[in-house]
Design a protein around this motif. Structure first.
Motif, PDB file in Angstrom:
ATOM      1  N   SER A 105      10.218  15.170  -0.910  1.00  0.00           N
ATOM      2  CA  SER A 105      10.046  16.588  -1.266  1.00  0.00           C
ATOM      3  C   SER A 105       9.622  17.394  -0.030  1.00  0.00           C
ATOM      4  O   SER A 105       9.074  16.836   0.918  1.00  0.00           O
ATOM      5  CB  SER A 105       8.948  16.717  -2.321  1.00  0.00           C
ATOM      6  N   ALA A 106       9.785  18.723  -0.078  1.00  0.00           N
ATOM      7  CA  ALA A 106      10.304  19.544  -1.144  1.00  0.00           C
ATOM      8  C   ALA A 106      11.736  19.964  -0.814  1.00  0.00           C
ATOM      9  O   ALA A 106      12.090  19.970   0.363  1.00  0.00           O
ATOM     10  CB  ALA A 106       9.425  20.785  -1.346  1.00  0.00           C
ATOM     11  N   PRO A 107      12.521  20.355  -1.825  1.00  0.00           N
ATOM     12  CA  PRO A 107      12.179  20.417  -3.239  1.00  0.00           C
ATOM     13  C   PRO A 107      12.081  19.018  -3.836  1.00  0.00           C
ATOM     14  O   PRO A 107      12.607  18.065  -3.275  1.00  0.00           O
ATOM     15  CB  PRO A 107      13.348  21.196  -3.852  1.00  0.00           C
ATOM     16  N   LEU A 108      11.406  18.906  -4.952  1.00  0.00           N
ATOM     17  CA  LEU A 108      11.199  17.620  -5.603  1.00  0.00           C
ATOM     18  C   LEU A 108      12.540  17.000  -5.975  1.00  0.00           C
ATOM     19  O   LEU A 108      13.400  17.641  -6.568  1.00  0.00           O
ATOM     20  CB  LEU A 108      10.344  17.799  -6.863  1.00  0.00           C
ATOM     21  N   ASN A 109      12.696  15.751  -5.591  1.00  0.00           N
ATOM     22  CA  ASN A 109      13.904  15.006  -5.928  1.00  0.00           C
ATOM     23  C   ASN A 109      13.512  13.542  -6.008  1.00  0.00           C
ATOM     24  O   ASN A 109      12.899  13.007  -5.077  1.00  0.00           O
ATOM     25  CB  ASN A 109      14.977  15.218  -4.847  1.00  0.00           C
ATOM     26  N   ILE A 110      13.830  12.879  -7.112  1.00  0.00           N
ATOM     27  CA  ILE A 110      13.425  11.479  -7.280  1.00  0.00           C
ATOM     28  C   ILE A 110      14.560  10.495  -7.004  1.00  0.00           C
ATOM     29  O   ILE A 110      14.383   9.289  -7.146  1.00  0.00           O
ATOM     30  CB  ILE A 110      12.874  11.219  -8.701  1.00  0.00           C
ATOM     31  N   TRP A 111      15.730  11.022  -6.582  1.00  0.00           N
ATOM     32  CA  TRP A 111      16.891  10.159  -6.428  1.00  0.00           C
ATOM     33  C   TRP A 111      17.022   9.635  -4.999  1.00  0.00           C
ATOM     34  O   TRP A 111      16.223   9.924  -4.125  1.00  0.00           O
ATOM     35  CB  TRP A 111      18.141  10.909  -6.896  1.00  0.00           C
ATOM     36  N   ASN A 112      18.067   8.896  -4.777  1.00  0.00           N
ATOM     37  CA  ASN A 112      18.177   8.087  -3.568  1.00  0.00           C
ATOM     38  C   ASN A 112      18.711   8.832  -2.349  1.00  0.00           C
ATOM     39  O   ASN A 112      19.730   9.506  -2.418  1.00  0.00           O
ATOM     40  CB  ASN A 112      19.084   6.889  -3.857  1.00  0.00           C
ATOM     41  N   ASP A 113      17.984   8.752  -1.265  1.00  0.00           N
ATOM     42  CA  ASP A 113      18.533   8.800   0.085  1.00  0.00           C
ATOM     43  C   ASP A 113      17.543   8.068   0.990  1.00  0.00           C
ATOM     44  O   ASP A 113      16.622   7.412   0.490  1.00  0.00           O
ATOM     45  CB  ASP A 113      18.904  10.216   0.556  1.00  0.00           C
ATOM     46  N   HIS A 114      17.724   8.132   2.293  1.00  0.00           N
ATOM     47  CA  HIS A 114      16.932   7.311   3.200  1.00  0.00           C
ATOM     48  C   HIS A 114      15.841   8.087   3.942  1.00  0.00           C
ATOM     49  O   HIS A 114      15.326   7.623   4.964  1.00  0.00           O
ATOM     50  CB  HIS A 114      17.842   6.637   4.221  1.00  0.00           C
ATOM     51  N   ALA A 115      15.472   9.268   3.433  1.00  0.00           N
ATOM     52  CA  ALA A 115      14.512  10.104   4.150  1.00  0.00           C
ATOM     53  C   ALA A 115      13.160   9.427   4.324  1.00  0.00           C
ATOM     54  O   ALA A 115      12.475   9.641   5.330  1.00  0.00           O
ATOM     55  CB  ALA A 115      14.336  11.438   3.426  1.00  0.00           C
ATOM     56  N   ASP A 116      12.748   8.601   3.355  1.00  0.00           N
ATOM     57  CA  ASP A 116      11.405   8.025   3.419  1.00  0.00           C
ATOM     58  C   ASP A 116      11.269   6.972   4.511  1.00  0.00           C
ATOM     59  O   ASP A 116      10.391   7.061   5.384  1.00  0.00           O
ATOM     60  CB  ASP A 116      10.972   7.455   2.057  1.00  0.00           C
ATOM     61  N   SER A 117      12.149   5.985   4.523  1.00  0.00           N
ATOM     62  CA  SER A 117      12.040   4.954   5.556  1.00  0.00           C
ATOM     63  C   SER A 117      12.374   5.510   6.932  1.00  0.00           C
ATOM     64  O   SER A 117      11.798   5.071   7.944  1.00  0.00           O
ATOM     65  CB  SER A 117      12.931   3.749   5.228  1.00  0.00           C
ATOM     66  N   MET A 118      13.283   6.503   6.993  1.00  0.00           N
ATOM     67  CA  MET A 118      13.590   7.122   8.274  1.00  0.00           C
ATOM     68  C   MET A 118      12.382   7.861   8.843  1.00  0.00           C
ATOM     69  O   MET A 118      12.187   7.927  10.060  1.00  0.00           O
ATOM     70  CB  MET A 118      14.764   8.097   8.127  1.00  0.00           C
ATOM     71  N   ALA A 119      11.545   8.404   7.963  1.00  0.00           N
ATOM     72  CA  ALA A 119      10.373   9.158   8.421  1.00  0.00           C
ATOM     73  C   ALA A 119       9.368   8.270   9.152  1.00  0.00           C
ATOM     74  O   ALA A 119       8.573   8.770   9.943  1.00  0.00           O
ATOM     75  CB  ALA A 119       9.701   9.855   7.235  1.00  0.00           C
TER      76      ALA A 119
END
Length: 389
Positions: A110-124
């Motif tokens: 987020s944001a905007p809030l999204n619970i579906w898949n992409d790789h933003a978290d591990s890339m961060a």
């Protein structure tokens, strides 16, 4: 034994087979089912571990840090905002060279809030110093999870196993689950040579002055780089025992004489494979990148040799730069004689469906001489105000 299992349930089973001493967990969609199933295994007496329910992801990471530092085999899992809340501790775990395993059920941030898949978290957190391995399907996720415990203890580095949220975590798949006896025979007992011991006091992660800090960072970088052959060796050992592999660092498939390649990570690879099988035009090579950290530069250069064009698929972007994976591929291939032209596209951000028919559009796009260096390929720009197009 082959069973039809939800991806998250299968991961919980795989973790249990590795006899973790400590599991620390905080639920977050779409990772929740993993720790729910681990909790159930503990409650039913099928997993004997210290299961610690914590109040946040920061605490979960802190618990496994302390557990592994004291010589315990430890595991945790998270997703999206939870990974970001863990970020400080993730850097600490890697910087102290603590071997443990974590599953990231990849989800948009987020944001905007999204619970579906992409790789933003591990890339961060790609620069935190963790090994990062991406899985195409749930069988690979199970096998990679078990392998990750061995990779971690062989390298003294933490391993992040990335699997696409919902696409894998919530999908039923027929999976070959090894027996406990088979895993025990293949995976040696956990030993951390620098484990904290009250009878022999020492410090981990103590203050380091500028006189020594550059050497510490160089040492960490070298250690992650040296993990490349370890990842390959562990996967080869797994294949010898269980008669299947996860592809080592990367895999290449398709016509040997193809002049176009498509490179991707995670479950997108399966969609692209099906799309290529149904594509009527000239064939293309499909390159599946399994190891994102350490980045397999030499293997990638060998994989793209002879290609005129390489389409690099991202599932996350760096605003103001473009594709993260695409940028790293360009950097890796810079200066390579006869390097292919890179066409970098992000697709499926925030869980948007990726149809197999996109392959034809991707392959057609390389013929456009005015195509941008990077695009969010499946974005409908007509939805945006003119100034944002």
């Amino acid at each position: 034994m082959r069973e039809a299992l939800e991806g998250s349930q299968a991961i919980a089973r795989a973790v249990a087979l590795c006899d973790p001493d400590v599991v620390a967990a905080y639920p977050i969609t779409p990772q929740t089912h993993i720790v729910e199933n681990l909790s159930k295994l503990v409650a039913e007496g099928d997993l004997h571990t210290e299961f610690v329910s914590v109040e946040s992801e920061f605490s979960a990471a802190s618990v496994v840090l302390g557990a592994a530092a004291s010589g315990a085999r430890a595991y945790t899992a998270s997703s999206s905002q939870g990974v970001l809340l863990m970020a400080e501790v993730l850097f600490n775990i890697a910087g102290m060279r603590i071997p443990l395993t974590m599953t990231v059920a990849n989800r948009a941030v987020s944001a905007p809030l999204n619970i579906w898949n992409d790789h933003a978290d591990s890339m961060a957190v790609r620069d935190s110093g963790w090994i990062q391995l991406h899985c195409e399907n749930n069988q690979e996720a199970v096998d990679t999870t078990i392998q990750s415990f061995k990779i971690a203890q062989d390298t003294d580095l933490p391993v992040m196993v990335c699997m696409d949220g919902f696409v894998l975590t919530h999908t039923m798949e027929v999976i070959d689950i090894p027996t406990h006896a088979q895993v025990r025979k293949w995976l040696p007992p956990f030993v951390f040579k620098r484990a904290l011991d009250p009878s022999d006091p020492k410090s981990l992660g103590a203050l380091v002055s500028p006189d020594f800090f550059p050497e510490v960072r160089h040492s960490h970088h070298a250690a992650v780089d040296k993990a490349l052959p370890v990842i390959e060796k562990v996967d080869a050992s797994w294949a010898k025992t269980f008669k299947r592999d996860c592809g080592g660092l990367l895999t290449v498939e398709g016509p040997e004489d193809a002049k176009v390649g498509i490179l991707a990570m995670g479950s997108t690879v399966g969609t692209l494979r099906t799309g290529l099988e149904h594509h009527d035009g000239p064939g293309a090579k499909l390159i599946k990148l399994r190891a994102f950290r350490p980045f397999p530069a030499d293997a990638l250069r060998a994989a793209v040799a002879g290609l005129d064009s390489l389409i690099v698929i991202d599932r996350a972007i760096s605003p103001g730069l473009g594709g993260i994976l695409g940028s790293e591929v360009k950097s890796t291939l810079y200066g390579m004689p006869n390097a292919p032209r890179i066409h970098n596209h992000a697709i499926g951000l925030g869980g948007r469906d990726i149809p197999e028919s996109i392959v034809g559009d991707l392959l057609s796009s390389i013929e456009d001489p005015d195509a941008p260096a990077f695009s969010v390929f499946d974005a409908d720009l007509s939805m945006l105000p003119p100034e944002d197009r």
